[in-house]
Design an enzyme around this catalytic site. Sequence first.
Site, mmCIF file in Angstrom:
data_model
loop_
_atom_site.group_PDB
_atom_site.id
_atom_site.type_symbol
_atom_site.label_atom_id
_atom_site.label_comp_id
_atom_site.label_asym_id
_atom_site.label_seq_id
_atom_site.Cartn_x
_atom_site.Cartn_y
_atom_site.Cartn_z
ATOM 1 N N LYS A 9 8.661 4.198 2.727
ATOM 2 C CA LYS A 9 9.992 4.711 2.370
ATOM 3 C C LYS A 9 10.441 5.837 3.323
ATOM 4 O O LYS A 9 10.748 6.951 2.910
ATOM 5 C CB LYS A 9 10.029 5.204 0.925
ATOM 6 C CG LYS A 9 9.799 4.109 -0.109
ATOM 7 C CD LYS A 9 9.965 4.651 -1.524
ATOM 8 C CE LYS A 9 9.808 3.553 -2.568
ATOM 9 N NZ LYS A 9 8.386 3.146 -2.734
ATOM 10 N N PHE A 10 10.504 5.510 4.596
ATOM 11 C CA PHE A 10 10.976 6.471 5.597
ATOM 12 C C PHE A 10 12.394 6.928 5.246
ATOM 13 O O PHE A 10 13.196 6.158 4.718
ATOM 14 C CB PHE A 10 10.990 5.831 6.981
ATOM 15 C CG PHE A 10 9.628 5.511 7.524
ATOM 16 C CD1 PHE A 10 8.844 6.492 8.093
ATOM 17 C CD2 PHE A 10 9.131 4.214 7.467
ATOM 18 C CE1 PHE A 10 7.579 6.206 8.614
ATOM 19 C CE2 PHE A 10 7.874 3.909 7.978
ATOM 20 C CZ PHE A 10 7.103 4.909 8.546
ATOM 21 N N THR A 21 0.823 -1.208 0.000
ATOM 22 C CA THR A 21 0.000 0.000 0.000
ATOM 23 C C THR A 21 0.858 1.259 0.000
ATOM 24 O O THR A 21 2.009 1.252 0.440
ATOM 25 C CB THR A 21 -0.909 0.035 1.249
ATOM 26 O OG1 THR A 21 -0.093 0.111 2.430
ATOM 27 C CG2 THR A 21 -1.778 -1.215 1.338
ATOM 28 N N ILE A 41 15.592 11.307 10.376
ATOM 29 C CA ILE A 41 16.341 10.913 11.572
ATOM 30 C C ILE A 41 15.501 9.989 12.445
ATOM 31 O O ILE A 41 14.274 9.921 12.308
ATOM 32 C CB ILE A 41 16.790 12.150 12.370
ATOM 33 C CG1 ILE A 41 15.568 12.928 12.892
ATOM 34 C CG2 ILE A 41 17.692 13.043 11.526
ATOM 35 C CD1 ILE A 41 15.935 14.031 13.872
ATOM 36 N N GLY A 42 16.156 9.285 13.349
ATOM 37 C CA GLY A 42 15.498 8.261 14.143
ATOM 38 C C GLY A 42 14.267 8.716 14.893
ATOM 39 O O GLY A 42 13.213 8.065 14.856
ATOM 40 N N ASN A 43 14.370 9.842 15.597
ATOM 41 C CA ASN A 43 13.236 10.323 16.384
ATOM 42 C C ASN A 43 12.034 10.647 15.508
ATOM 43 O O ASN A 43 10.888 10.326 15.850
ATOM 44 C CB ASN A 43 13.642 11.549 17.190
ATOM 45 C CG ASN A 43 12.530 12.044 18.087
ATOM 46 O OD1 ASN A 43 12.152 11.364 19.038
ATOM 47 N ND2 ASN A 43 11.982 13.211 17.788
ATOM 48 N N ASP A 91 4.356 0.799 1.941
ATOM 49 C CA ASP A 91 5.555 1.249 1.225
ATOM 50 C C ASP A 91 5.824 2.722 1.557
ATOM 51 O O ASP A 91 5.755 3.590 0.693
ATOM 52 C CB ASP A 91 5.321 1.039 -0.270
ATOM 53 C CG ASP A 91 6.564 1.263 -1.112
ATOM 54 O OD1 ASP A 91 7.630 1.525 -0.531
ATOM 55 O OD2 ASP A 91 6.452 1.185 -2.347
ATOM 56 N N ARG A 118 0.206 -1.917 -11.950
ATOM 57 C CA ARG A 118 -0.647 -1.667 -13.100
ATOM 58 C C ARG A 118 -0.768 -2.859 -14.036
ATOM 59 O O ARG A 118 -1.776 -3.010 -14.734
ATOM 60 C CB ARG A 118 -0.136 -0.443 -13.864
ATOM 61 C CG ARG A 118 -0.340 0.864 -13.108
ATOM 62 C CD ARG A 118 0.500 1.992 -13.701
ATOM 63 N NE ARG A 118 1.929 1.836 -13.398
ATOM 64 C CZ ARG A 118 2.875 2.643 -13.854
ATOM 65 N NH1 ARG A 118 2.564 3.642 -14.665
ATOM 66 N NH2 ARG A 118 4.140 2.449 -13.530
ATOM 67 N N TYR A 170 10.733 -2.695 -16.650
ATOM 68 C CA TYR A 170 10.080 -3.936 -16.270
ATOM 69 C C TYR A 170 10.870 -5.165 -16.714
ATOM 70 O O TYR A 170 11.455 -5.192 -17.802
ATOM 71 C CB TYR A 170 8.675 -4.014 -16.872
ATOM 72 C CG TYR A 170 7.721 -2.987 -16.311
ATOM 73 C CD1 TYR A 170 7.174 -3.127 -15.036
ATOM 74 C CD2 TYR A 170 7.352 -1.872 -17.057
ATOM 75 C CE1 TYR A 170 6.301 -2.188 -14.514
ATOM 76 C CE2 TYR A 170 6.476 -0.923 -16.544
ATOM 77 C CZ TYR A 170 5.957 -1.085 -15.271
ATOM 78 O OH TYR A 170 5.101 -0.145 -14.764
#
Length: 273
Positions: A92-93, A60, A96-98, A90, A239, A220
Site C-alpha cells: 500500500k505505497f 504478504t 511521491i514517485g521518488n 500488500d 483469518r 465480510y
Amino acid sequence: MYRKSYAQRASKQSNPAARLLLETIERKQSNLAVSVDVTKSSDFLAIINAVGPYVCLIKTHIDILEDFQRSLIAELQALSSKHDFVIFEDRKFADIGNTVALQYSSGVHKIASWSHITNAHPVPGPSIITGLSSVGMPLGRGLLLLSEMSTAGALARGVYTEEAVRMARAHRDFVIGFIAQRRMDGIGASDSESTQDEDFLILTPGVGLDVKGDSMGQQYRTPRQVVLESECDVIIVGRGVYGKDYSLTEKIAEQAIRYRTEGWNAYLERLSK
C-alpha cells in the site's frame, strides 16, 4: 471481457504479472488468495506451506514480521515454486514517485526483487505509478490500485474511486487492476472513451463464510457474493482460513480447500450465466 474464462482473459493481457496470475488461477482451478498476516516467520512459512497447494496467490505484509531475515525471501520463493502460486506484497505505497521507487527497490525488504504484484493508494496522483513502474516494469511486475476498501466508513468511494480508475486506465502497461469490492471496468470513462475490451483484475478482501465482521470495522461477504454477484476475480481470505492457532496445519489446509471450492463454484456459475 470478465465473463470469459480466466484462460481466455490471460491471453489478452500484455502485463506479465497479470498474465501469470490468470494462468495460475486457471491451472490450479483456484481463485483463492490467502493473506498471511502473522508476526513470526515460522508461522508465516507454516501457513503458506499448508495452503500453498490450494491458492493462486499468497498475500504478504512482510513488514509485520518481527524476526524477518533476508533468507526468508528465498524460502518464500521456494514455496512459490513448489506450490505454484503468485506473490503479492500488500505494501500500500502512498508517497511521491521518488520515495516509492526507493521503498519498492531498496531498504530491508527489496520488494520488487521478489513480489510479482504490489499495490498503492492513488492519493499522491499519477506520480506514484510513474515511480513504481520505473522499478517494476523492467522486472515484469504488476500494480494494483486501492479504489475501494472493505472496512466500515472507508473514504475510498465516489469521485475518489473514479479518479483511481482513470489513473489506471492511463497506465495499463503496469496497473493490472484494483483492490475493490466490484467491477471497475468503464467507471470514470468519458463518453468518447471505448471501454468494451477493458479488463482490470479485481482482488477482493473482506471474504468470510462464518462471520460478518470483526471488532475493528472489517466487513465480510461470502465467496458467492463476491465472485458471482459482484463479479470480482480473486477472493482474499486471512483469518477465515488459518484462525488463531497456526499449528493446526491440517485444519488450515481444510479451510483453504473449503474456500477454494466455494470461490471456484461461484466462478463456474458466473460463466454459465
